[in-house]
Design an enzyme around this catalytic site. Structure first.
Site, PDB file in Angstrom:
ATOM      1  N   PRO A 186      11.837  41.382  48.522  1.00 11.80           N
ATOM      2  CA  PRO A 186      12.557  42.633  48.266  1.00 11.80           C
ATOM      3  C   PRO A 186      11.778  43.615  47.395  1.00 11.80           C
ATOM      4  O   PRO A 186      12.105  43.849  46.231  1.00 11.80           O
ATOM      5  CB  PRO A 186      13.830  42.160  47.567  1.00 11.80           C
ATOM      6  CG  PRO A 186      13.419  40.908  46.857  1.00 11.80           C
ATOM      7  CD  PRO A 186      12.344  40.273  47.699  1.00 11.80           C
ATOM      8  N   CYS A 187      10.758  44.219  47.973  1.00  7.41           N
ATOM      9  CA  CYS A 187       9.899  45.114  47.203  1.00  7.41           C
ATOM     10  C   CYS A 187      10.655  46.353  46.716  1.00  7.41           C
ATOM     11  O   CYS A 187      10.231  47.003  45.763  1.00  7.41           O
ATOM     12  CB  CYS A 187       8.686  45.521  48.021  1.00  7.41           C
ATOM     13  SG  CYS A 187       9.078  46.233  49.619  1.00  7.41           S
TER      14      CYS A 187
END
Length: 178
Positions: free
Chosen positions: A141-142
DNA sequence: CGCGGCACGAGGC
DNA sequence: GCCTCGTGCCGCG
């Protein structure tokens, strides 16, 4: 779970109304690449085959993973479970991606704190680079990584910074709905 | 190889 | 605010 053709690379496009079409590529060792929704199915296909010209579209690939994608983009509090193929990323990136996966839905972390937590203090800038090259959104989940000063930081997926804002807003709403 | 450039951040001024 | 530098990595020559 449906397997890809023996030793081959397979991909699948997932329609996600109203967001567009997400896509992912699977090889013998697991997930090679995934992509946030593109405006059209054709665009998603181009993304997949552009990077993996030999990939074959498989309609029923990884149905459980597809279910997770559908839930997530419907606003569900999903923690993605998928086997990732690490062979195309550097050891540093692997450390960072692994640690980032443990940042839960609805929470955020700074580039610098993520670097330290991943065992590479001082490498905030390297983390930025790793985010830019993240092959596994939204599994890694950048979008949950922000600047220490309170800024959002960047986002280089095709949706740009608006997509980052949107993902964060969706997660925070889902969390506050309790 | 070296060098510049990045989705950063801390420290000095 | 403006450097400068550490950090990891890549593309370019």
């Amino acid at each position: 779970m449906t397997e890809e053709p023996s030793g081959q690379i397979a991909y699948r496009v997932v329609r996600l109304k109203p967001h567009g079409a997400a896509w992912f590529v699977v090889g013998p060792r697991g997930l090679l690449r995934s992509g946030l929704p593109e405006p059209t199915v054709a665009a998603a296909r181009r993304k997949a085959t552009g990077e993996f010209p030999d990939a074959v579209e498989v309609a029923d690939l990884w149905p459980e993973f597809v279910r997770q994608l559908e839930d997530y983009f419907r606003g569900g509090r999903v923690t993605f479970k998928a086997r990732l193929d690490w062979s195309r990323v550097t050891p540093f990136q692997r450390d960072v991606y692994r640690r980032l996966r443990r940042v839960p839905f609805g929470r955020t972390i700074t580039y610098g704190a993520l670097a330290t937590a991943a065992g590479h203090p001082g490498a905030a800038r390297g983390v930025g680079m790793a985010m830019k090259r993240n092959p596994f959104p939204p599994v890694v989940p950048c979008h949950r990584v922000k600047e220490a000063g309170g800024g959002l930081g960047g986002f280089s997926a095709s949706g740009g910074i608006e997509q980052k804002k949107w993902l964060l807003a969706m997660e925070s709403q889902s969390v506050s709905r309790h």
